[in-house]
Scaffold this active site. Structure first.
Site, mmCIF file in Angstrom:
data_model
loop_
_atom_site.group_PDB
_atom_site.id
_atom_site.type_symbol
_atom_site.label_atom_id
_atom_site.label_comp_id
_atom_site.label_asym_id
_atom_site.label_seq_id
_atom_site.Cartn_x
_atom_site.Cartn_y
_atom_site.Cartn_z
ATOM 1 N N ARG A 288 0.857 -1.193 0.000
ATOM 2 C CA ARG A 288 0.000 0.000 0.000
ATOM 3 C C ARG A 288 0.890 1.240 0.000
ATOM 4 N NH1 ARG A 288 -3.608 -3.587 2.939
ATOM 5 N NH2 ARG A 288 -2.485 -3.350 4.896
ATOM 6 N N ASP B 191 -5.633 -5.998 -7.014
ATOM 7 C CA ASP B 191 -5.309 -6.856 -5.866
ATOM 8 C C ASP B 191 -6.438 -7.868 -5.656
ATOM 9 O OD1 ASP B 191 -4.156 -7.929 -3.599
ATOM 10 O OD2 ASP B 191 -4.895 -6.349 -2.265
ATOM 11 N N CYS C 144 -2.090 -13.333 -4.795
ATOM 12 C CA CYS C 144 -1.856 -13.903 -3.458
ATOM 13 C C CYS C 144 -2.022 -15.421 -3.491
ATOM 14 C CB CYS C 144 -2.778 -13.264 -2.427
ATOM 15 S SG CYS C 144 -4.519 -13.502 -2.770
#
Ligand code: SAH
Length: 396
Positions: free
Chosen positions: A212, A300, A340
């Site tokens: 971030r 993301d 991820c």
């Protein structure tokens, strides 16, 4: 040989000797004694050499998860107190340095505590117990947390489907203290609400903290699209970094509601931010037909790969969003793109991004390689602990 033991097949002791914590069903030659699910069992090589002490998981393909490779170390309440204490101590230098009030205290296998995740959000500890071995030691874990973090609320968010692989039901319960609906944490000078009731996973994506912050150099005076925003973390950083405008996109209404509250919490100007509740795949296409353009795009997404079998279909999903996003970038624009999925390796992810650039008709340069924050460390003997990958890509 003690009563409860797993004896490995010949040649299958290698990974345990390298201190990898998983013993797969296929590596087991035979079982001695009658251990119940979760019981501690001794692990022996085929020729009788003691290798490790582990939690027995009869229902799972991961038949045992190692607690200790030290023959003298007992698995008792003190063991959990020592491991939790050590994990938190390892993090203290970064916690102090960065002034964190939200961080991962225990990262399961990576901290020698298979199946156990513990996150701290201000004075609330949220734990996830994913394996039967972890589940039966709940009381010891709670006692250890009370000793290490006196006065903290302890809440369990074991409401995850993987527990079924261990024949455990999903479970949510408060184990100590009063549970507030939400708490604010602070990272890199940004305050963020964490919803302890409806939040995803344990409440927040602490692993993306450094990433971030990685958005900051690119945003001043720019138009930013934050896809899969959840509670708008990347967007709040971008506004703080002087972005002209941020569009936050997520399918979750409650997440976007908290994203709005996160702007208020930081005194950020809401008029510079839009919140769009929409499917990112559809939205990127809609923006293309509308001729919308951005200077910075964050992608993301949630984990697309849950088994090796769906790696290729997941790859198509990653390629699609990266391709569509690149089409929306102005010349010189920046894409921050993440995966991820632990089963997708960086080299494969990089290839997907290259394929996306090719199909978008753009040239592109990777400026930075990103990964998970240091409170999600990767134990050298457990490379599976590395799951988060990110690229900062400049597009021509
Ligand atoms: N970037 C966030 C974390 C994102 S987690 C942060 O820094 O905190 C992934 C998010 O994607 C979740 O909030 C989930 O609600 C959202 N999501 C999942 N599938 C989606 C889709 N198809 N379109 C839009 N949002 C989606």
């Amino acid at each position: 040989m003690p009563r409860n033991a797993l004896v490995l097949a010949e040649g299958r002791e290698k990974s345990v000797k390298r201190r990898h914590p998983w013993i797969f069903a296929g590596a087991v030659h035979h079982l001695k004694g009658k251990p119940k699910a979760g019981d501690t069992v001794e692990i022996y090589s085929h020729d009788g050499q003691w290798l490790a002490r582990a939690a027995y998981s009869p229902a799972s393909q991961i038949r045992a998860r190692v607690w200790t490779f030290d023959e003298k170390e007992k698995v008792d309440a003190d063991f959990f107190a020592r491991r939790i204490h050590a994990a938190d101590e390892r993090r203290q230098p970064m916690v102090q340095r960065e002034g964190l009030t939200g961080y991962r205290v225990v990262a399961a296998e990576s901290d020698g505590l298979p199946g156990i995740t513990i996150d701290r959000y201000d004075n609330v500890l949220v734990c996830q117990l994913l394996s039967i071995g972890a589940d039966i030691w709940r009381d010891a874990i709670v006692a250890a947390l009370k000793a290490r973090f006196p006065g903290c609320t302890i809440h369990e968010r074991s409401d995850v489907a993987v527990r079924r692989k261990e024949e455990l039901e999903p479970l949510v319960q408060t184990l100590a203290g009063e549970l507030p609906q939400k708490v604010a944490i602070e990272e890199n000078g940004i305050k963020l609400w964490v919803d302890l009731i409806q939040g995803h996973k344990t409440g927040y994506y602490l692993d993306q903290r450094d990433n971030r912050a990685a958005v900051l150099p690119y945003v001043e005076g720019k138009e930013v699209l934050n896809c899969f925003s959840y509670t708008g973390g990347f967007g709040a950083y971008a506004l703080k970094g002087g972005a002209k405008h941020v569009t936050q996109v997520d399918v979750s209404g409650p997440a976007l509601e908290l994203a709005r509250e996160n702007l208020l919490l930081n005194g950020l100007d809401e008029s510079r931010c839009d919140f769009v509740q929409e499917d990112v795949f559809a939205l990127l296409r809609r923006y293309a037909t509308e001729g919308r353009q951005f200077d910075v795009i964050v992608l993301d997404p949630p984990k697309f790969v849950d088994s090796k079998a769906n790696l290729n279909s997941a790859a198509r999903g990653y390629k699609d969003i990266n391709l569509q996003a690149m089409k929306l970038l102005r010349p010189g624009g920046i894409l921050l793109t993440f995966s991820c999925s632990g089963l997708m390796e960086m080299s494969f992810f990089q290839k997907i991004v290259a394929d996306a650039a090719l199909d978008a008709g753009r040239d592109a340069w990777i400026q930075r390689f990103l990964s998970q924050s240091a409170d999600h460390p990767v134990n050298v003997h457990y490379p599976e602990g590395l799951y988060l990958k990110g690229l900062v890509v400049q597009v021509d």
